[in-house]
Scaffold this motif. Structure first.
Motif, PDB file in Angstrom:
ATOM      1  N   ASN A  93     -75.922 -45.276  -0.843  1.00 40.36           N
ATOM      2  CA  ASN A  93     -76.385 -46.145   0.230  1.00 40.36           C
ATOM      3  C   ASN A  93     -77.874 -46.367   0.018  1.00 40.36           C
ATOM      4  O   ASN A  93     -78.447 -45.828  -0.934  1.00 40.36           O
ATOM      5  N   VAL A  94     -78.482 -47.152   0.868  1.00 41.63           N
ATOM      6  CA  VAL A  94     -79.917 -47.422   0.769  1.00 41.63           C
ATOM      7  C   VAL A  94     -80.528 -47.249   2.155  1.00 41.63           C
ATOM      8  O   VAL A  94     -80.091 -47.874   3.115  1.00 41.63           O
ATOM      9  N   TYR A  95     -81.524 -46.387   2.220  1.00 42.66           N
ATOM     10  CA  TYR A  95     -82.328 -46.230   3.423  1.00 42.66           C
ATOM     11  C   TYR A  95     -83.740 -46.687   3.103  1.00 42.66           C
ATOM     12  O   TYR A  95     -84.288 -46.323   2.063  1.00 42.66           O
ATOM     13  N   LYS A  96     -84.326 -47.442   4.008  1.00 43.19           N
ATOM     14  CA  LYS A  96     -85.759 -47.711   3.930  1.00 43.19           C
ATOM     15  C   LYS A  96     -86.417 -46.622   4.759  1.00 43.19           C
ATOM     16  O   LYS A  96     -86.072 -46.424   5.925  1.00 43.19           O
ATOM     17  N   VAL A  97     -87.342 -45.871   4.139  1.00 46.38           N
ATOM     18  CA  VAL A  97     -88.020 -44.800   4.859  1.00 46.38           C
ATOM     19  C   VAL A  97     -89.471 -45.180   5.104  1.00 46.38           C
ATOM     20  O   VAL A  97     -90.041 -46.001   4.398  1.00 46.38           O
ATOM     21  N   SER A  98     -90.036 -44.565   6.110  1.00 43.65           N
ATOM     22  CA  SER A  98     -91.391 -44.909   6.539  1.00 43.65           C
ATOM     23  C   SER A  98     -92.381 -43.851   6.102  1.00 43.65           C
ATOM     24  O   SER A  98     -92.542 -42.838   6.768  1.00 43.65           O
ATOM     25  N   GLY A  99     -93.013 -44.082   4.993  1.00 41.85           N
ATOM     26  CA  GLY A  99     -94.108 -43.227   4.587  1.00 41.85           C
ATOM     27  C   GLY A  99     -93.835 -42.362   3.375  1.00 41.85           C
ATOM     28  O   GLY A  99     -92.687 -42.062   3.028  1.00 41.85           O
ATOM     29  N   ALA A 100     -94.926 -41.959   2.749  1.00 35.98           N
ATOM     30  CA  ALA A 100     -94.855 -41.177   1.522  1.00 35.98           C
ATOM     31  C   ALA A 100     -94.235 -39.803   1.753  1.00 35.98           C
ATOM     32  O   ALA A 100     -93.524 -39.290   0.892  1.00 35.98           O
ATOM     33  N   ALA A 101     -94.491 -39.187   2.905  1.00 35.72           N
ATOM     34  CA  ALA A 101     -93.945 -37.850   3.173  1.00 35.72           C
ATOM     35  C   ALA A 101     -92.423 -37.900   3.275  1.00 35.72           C
ATOM     36  O   ALA A 101     -91.726 -37.068   2.681  1.00 35.72           O
ATOM     37  N   ALA A 102     -91.893 -38.873   4.004  1.00 31.64           N
ATOM     38  CA  ALA A 102     -90.435 -39.017   4.128  1.00 31.64           C
ATOM     39  C   ALA A 102     -89.820 -39.323   2.766  1.00 31.64           C
ATOM     40  O   ALA A 102     -88.740 -38.817   2.430  1.00 31.64           O
ATOM     41  N   PHE A 103     -90.505 -40.106   1.971  1.00 32.37           N
ATOM     42  CA  PHE A 103     -90.037 -40.428   0.624  1.00 32.37           C
ATOM     43  C   PHE A 103     -90.034 -39.168  -0.247  1.00 32.37           C
ATOM     44  O   PHE A 103     -89.038 -38.849  -0.886  1.00 32.37           O
ATOM     45  N   ARG A 104     -91.144 -38.462  -0.254  1.00 33.95           N
ATOM     46  CA  ARG A 104     -91.266 -37.250  -1.066  1.00 33.95           C
ATOM     47  C   ARG A 104     -90.213 -36.217  -0.676  1.00 33.95           C
ATOM     48  O   ARG A 104     -89.581 -35.603  -1.531  1.00 33.95           O
TER      49      ARG A 104
END
Length: 164
Positions: free
Chosen positions: A65-76
């Motif tokens: 699936n694909v989630y758009k996440v908000s911010g570098a911390a959530a991505f990391r």
């Protein structure tokens, strides 16, 4: 004399058309698509993402699936807020609507954490893409021609033909 309505239409065309005409579609991961154990950082390197461009995430539904996440911390950390809804069609298209950093991850079975199924990009403003960096003038006439300038000349020619 040119009417105010005609002038307004021309202004809208000149402002909107370049971003539409110059927009690109990027298939994330190219032929590999959206999958695990793929280097999306290397895939994105050197690409010039612009407002109006589209990201296409191709994958087998039910497996990713694909989630758009908000911010570098959530991505990391590969974390998704409870309010975030995943894209799940297997052929998800995301239009890049604003400049800035964008982060996307897969939320299935730790694909983000273990399989590195995540993508971070920087989206640049459209206006920058149509204005080339300063360069030396051409030896022929001292003018550097761009695709944008050619497009604007074409639009002006069409408008003049319509008005005459």
């Amino acid at each position: 004399m040119v009417s105010k309505q005609t002038y307004a239409v021309v202004v809208v065309i000149v402002v909107v058309l370049p971003s539409v005409a110059l927009a690109k579609e990027y298939v994330v991961g190219d032929d590999y698509g959206w999958t695990i154990v793929y280097d999306y950082e290397a895939w994105a390197a050197g690409k010039d993402f612009r407002v109006g461009d589209k990201l296409i995430f191709n994958y087998e539904p039910g497996f990713h699936n694909v989630y758009k996440v908000s911010g570098a911390a959530a991505f990391r950390d590969c974390t998704v807020s409870l309010a975030n809804v995943p894209l799940t069609s297997g052929n998800d298209v995301i239009t890049l609507e604003t400049p800035g950093r964008k982060w996307y991850i897969c939320g299935m079975d730790r694909h983000c954490e273990k399989g590195r199924q995540k993508l971070a990009i920087t989206v640049n403003d459209t206006l920058v893409s149509v204005l080339p960096p300063p360069g030396p003038p051409s030896s022929a006439n001292g003018i550097v021609a761009t695709r944008y300038q050619a497009l604007m000349v074409g639009i002006a020619a069409i408008v003049l033909m319509i008005m005459v």
